[in-house]
Enzyme design. Sequence first.
Site, PDB file in Angstrom:
ATOM      1  N   THR A 185      -9.723  48.156  45.410  1.00 26.94           N
ATOM      2  CA  THR A 185      -9.098  47.272  44.420  1.00 26.94           C
ATOM      3  C   THR A 185      -9.179  45.850  44.959  1.00 26.94           C
ATOM      4  OG1 THR A 185      -6.955  47.349  45.485  1.00 26.94           O
ATOM      5  CG2 THR A 185      -7.376  49.004  43.817  1.00 26.94           C
ATOM      6  N   GLU A 330      -7.672  52.405  40.003  1.00 29.16           N
ATOM      7  CA  GLU A 330      -6.930  53.610  40.407  1.00 29.16           C
ATOM      8  C   GLU A 330      -6.928  54.705  39.339  1.00 29.16           C
ATOM      9  OE1 GLU A 330      -5.957  50.504  40.820  1.00 29.16           O
ATOM     10  OE2 GLU A 330      -4.715  50.215  42.598  1.00 29.16           O
ATOM     11  N   LYS A 441      10.268  34.967  34.479  1.00 28.19           N
ATOM     12  CA  LYS A 441      11.670  35.365  34.386  1.00 28.19           C
ATOM     13  C   LYS A 441      12.487  34.149  33.989  1.00 28.19           C
ATOM     14  CE  LYS A 441      10.153  38.637  37.548  1.00 28.19           C
ATOM     15  NZ  LYS A 441       8.948  38.252  38.279  1.00 28.19           N
ATOM     16  N   TRP A 446      12.626  38.348  30.228  1.00 27.79           N
ATOM     17  CA  TRP A 446      11.225  38.225  30.598  1.00 27.79           C
ATOM     18  C   TRP A 446      10.410  37.609  29.476  1.00 27.79           C
ATOM     19  CZ3 TRP A 446      10.061  43.711  32.976  1.00 27.79           C
ATOM     20  CH2 TRP A 446      10.694  43.789  34.234  1.00 27.79           C
TER      21      TRP A 446
HETATM   22  P1  AMP Z   1      -8.719  46.533  38.138  1.00 29.43           P
HETATM   23  O1  AMP Z   1      -8.266  47.619  39.016  1.00 29.43           O
HETATM   24  O2  AMP Z   1      -9.325  45.377  38.867  1.00 29.43           O
HETATM   25  O3  AMP Z   1      -9.627  47.032  37.080  1.00 29.43           O
HETATM   26  O4  AMP Z   1      -7.460  45.903  37.421  1.00 29.43           O
HETATM   27  C1  AMP Z   1      -6.552  46.701  36.707  1.00 29.43           C
HETATM   28  C2  AMP Z   1      -5.551  45.843  35.989  1.00 29.43           C
HETATM   29  O5  AMP Z   1      -6.199  45.089  34.961  1.00 29.43           O
HETATM   30  C3  AMP Z   1      -4.486  46.615  35.262  1.00 29.43           C
HETATM   31  O6  AMP Z   1      -3.475  47.037  36.123  1.00 29.43           O
HETATM   32  C4  AMP Z   1      -4.021  45.622  34.231  1.00 29.43           C
HETATM   33  O7  AMP Z   1      -3.085  44.711  34.783  1.00 29.43           O
HETATM   34  C5  AMP Z   1      -5.284  44.879  33.896  1.00 29.43           C
HETATM   35  N1  AMP Z   1      -5.871  45.404  32.640  1.00 29.43           N
HETATM   36  C6  AMP Z   1      -6.827  46.309  32.498  1.00 29.43           C
HETATM   37  N2  AMP Z   1      -7.100  46.526  31.191  1.00 29.43           N
HETATM   38  C7  AMP Z   1      -6.272  45.719  30.495  1.00 29.43           C
HETATM   39  C8  AMP Z   1      -6.049  45.484  29.110  1.00 29.43           C
HETATM   40  N3  AMP Z   1      -6.753  46.094  28.160  1.00 29.43           N
HETATM   41  N4  AMP Z   1      -5.076  44.596  28.777  1.00 29.43           N
HETATM   42  C9  AMP Z   1      -4.351  43.956  29.718  1.00 29.43           C
HETATM   43  N5  AMP Z   1      -4.527  44.138  31.033  1.00 29.43           N
HETATM   44  C10 AMP Z   1      -5.467  45.007  31.425  1.00 29.43           C
END
Ligand code: AMP
Length: 547
Positions: A185, A330, A441, A446
Site C-alpha cells: 500500500t 487490501e 472536524k 464532521w
Molecule cells: P489504494 O489501496 O491505494 O487503492 O487506496 C484505497 C483507498 O482509496 C480507499 O481506502 C479509499 O479511501 C479510496 N477509494 C477507493 N475507491 C474509492 C471510491 N470509489 N471513492 C472514494 N474513495 C475511494
Amino acid sequence: MRGLMMDDPLLVSDLIEHAALNHGFQEIVSRTVEGPIHRYTYADALKRIKKLANALNRLGVQQGDRLATFAWNGYRHFELYYAISGSGAVCHTINPRLFADQIVFIVNHAKDRFIFLDVTFVPLLEPLADQLPHVEGYILLADKDHMPETSLPNVMCYEDLVEPESDEFDWPRFDENTASSMCYTSGTTGNPKGVLYSHRSTVLHTFFQCNGEGFAMNSKAVVLPAVPMFHANAWGLPYAVCMVGAKVVFPGAAYDGASIWEMLDTEKVTFAAGVPTIWMMLLEYVRREGKRFDHLTQTGIGGSAVPLAMVEAFEDEYEVEVFHAWGMTETSPVGTTGAFNCKVAEMPLERRRTYQIKQGRSIFGVRMKIVDDQGNSLARDGETFGQLAVKGPWIVGAYHDNDEANATQFTEDGWFLTGDIATLDDYGYMTIVDRAKDVIKSGGEWISSIDLENAAVGHPGVAEAAVIGIAHPKWDERPLLVVVRSEGAEVSGADVLSFLDGKIAKWWMPDAVEFVEELPHTATGKIAKLKLREQFAGYELPGVGSG
Ligand code: AMP
C-alpha cells in the site's frame, strides 16, 4: 460429514490455460514502451508464459520467492503475472511512482530476488541498486535491439532469457492458499505495508468481478485497463479477461487523453476502467478535439470518488455508462460495485444518480459494517457515519511481516478496519464520507472533504478541487477549498462559493478558497492531502487574526 466433491485447488495458472484453450484466438493488444503496437493472441501468450516459467526455473527461482516488477501495462507484464504466480513464486508489482526511499524499503522488506523492469525505469533503479542487497539480477523487458547502456549489476535481456526455452511446461499443483502476488500500500504515513494475495483469493475475486452484480464481464467485451498493473493488480482485470476470454488492450505508459482515446477507438474498446484523474484528462481531450466514443459503452471508475459532473459528462454528453466501484489494495482490490439493484434501476434519473455516486453496494463475498471508535456496529440508515470494516475471502487477513499494523488494523473477531469513514444504507450501498484522517472536524461534527470537492468540480471553471481542514480557534477546524481553474477560466473564489450555496449544508461552506496551478497527487493518482496540508501549514482563515 465431509462433502465428496473434488478438492481441486483454485490456481492462477488455470485462468490462462482456460483462456488459451477456449479463447485462443482472442487478442491481447499493447502499446509498447518502445513505441509500436504489439498484438498477439491468448494462445501465443500461453506459449511465451510457459517459456518464461522454464526460464525462471533456469534462474533457480523457487516456490515462494518474491520477484518484483516495475512495468507498465503491456504483454510482457501480463506474461510475468502468469509465469511467476503459476510456477509458485510471488509476483510482486511495485509502483514506480513511489519515492525512492519507499521503493528501497519495499524491495528489501519483500526480499525480492530478481527485478523485471521496463527500460523506462532503468534511471529510477540505477541509483538504488547498491541499497538492494537481496536482488540477484535485473531483467530488462526488451529485446536485444532495445537494451540500453546501464550501470545496473547483473543485467539480462528478457527476450534473450525467454526465447531459447521450451514452450512446454506443466504447471505445479499446490495448496490454493499459497501466495500468488504481492503489492504494498502506498500509505501517506509510515512505511508501506505488504499485502500478500493467494491463488484462492485471486481466483475468487475474479469470479466475483466477472459476475453480473460485479463488472458483468463476458467474452464479447473489449477491455482497456487504464489502471496500472503496478497498483492493486489493475483492479484484477488481467485475471478477469482470462476468466471470460475477453480481448484486452494495454495502454503501455501513455495515459494522456489523446493516447487513451486512440486505443479506445482503434481497438473498439467497450469497457475501460480508471481513476477520475485519468478520465478527467480523457474528457478534456475529447471535448477539445470534438471526438466521440463509437464503441465504448461503459467505464468503471474508482480509486477516488467519482464526481457527479463526470457521470453527467460521460452519460449525457457521450452515452457512456458510468460504473462506480470502491476498493483498496487490501481488498484485492474490488470491494463494492455500483451495479444497480432492481429498485434503483427503476428510479427516475436524478434519484438514480444519487446512488451512482455512492461507492457501490455489497456483493456476495465481501461483508461490510460500520463501527464507532469502540468497535460497536452502527445503524445502516444511510446517514450514520462510522469506520468501514470489511471481511471476506479476498480481504487481507494480516499484513506481511508487520506486527504494528497487524495489531491496530484488525479487530479481535477478524474484521479489517479500512480507515475509510462511510455510511451504509438498507440496500447495502456504501458511501465514503472521507478517509478517517481527512475528514474535517468542525464544532464536534464532521464535514466530508469529498462531498465538498465533488460539489466544487461541478462548476465549469473548476478543473480540480481539494478540501483540507485548517485549525480554527472556535470550531477546531474549518474547510479551506483549494482549486485548480479549468483552462482559460477566470472564476473567482466568490463565484465558487455562491455556486456551492444550496448544494451543501450551510455550515459546510468553506471559509476560504485558494487557487493553485496544480494539486499534489500521490503515487496512485489520489490528491496528496498530507502534502497539501504541509503546503498550507500556518494558513490563516479570514477573520481569524493572529492577534
Ligand atoms: P489504494 O489501496 O491505494 O487503492 O487506496 C484505497 C483507498 O482509496 C480507499 O481506502 C479509499 O479511501 C479510496 N477509494 C477507493 N475507491 C474509492 C471510491 N470509489 N471513492 C472514494 N474513495 C475511494
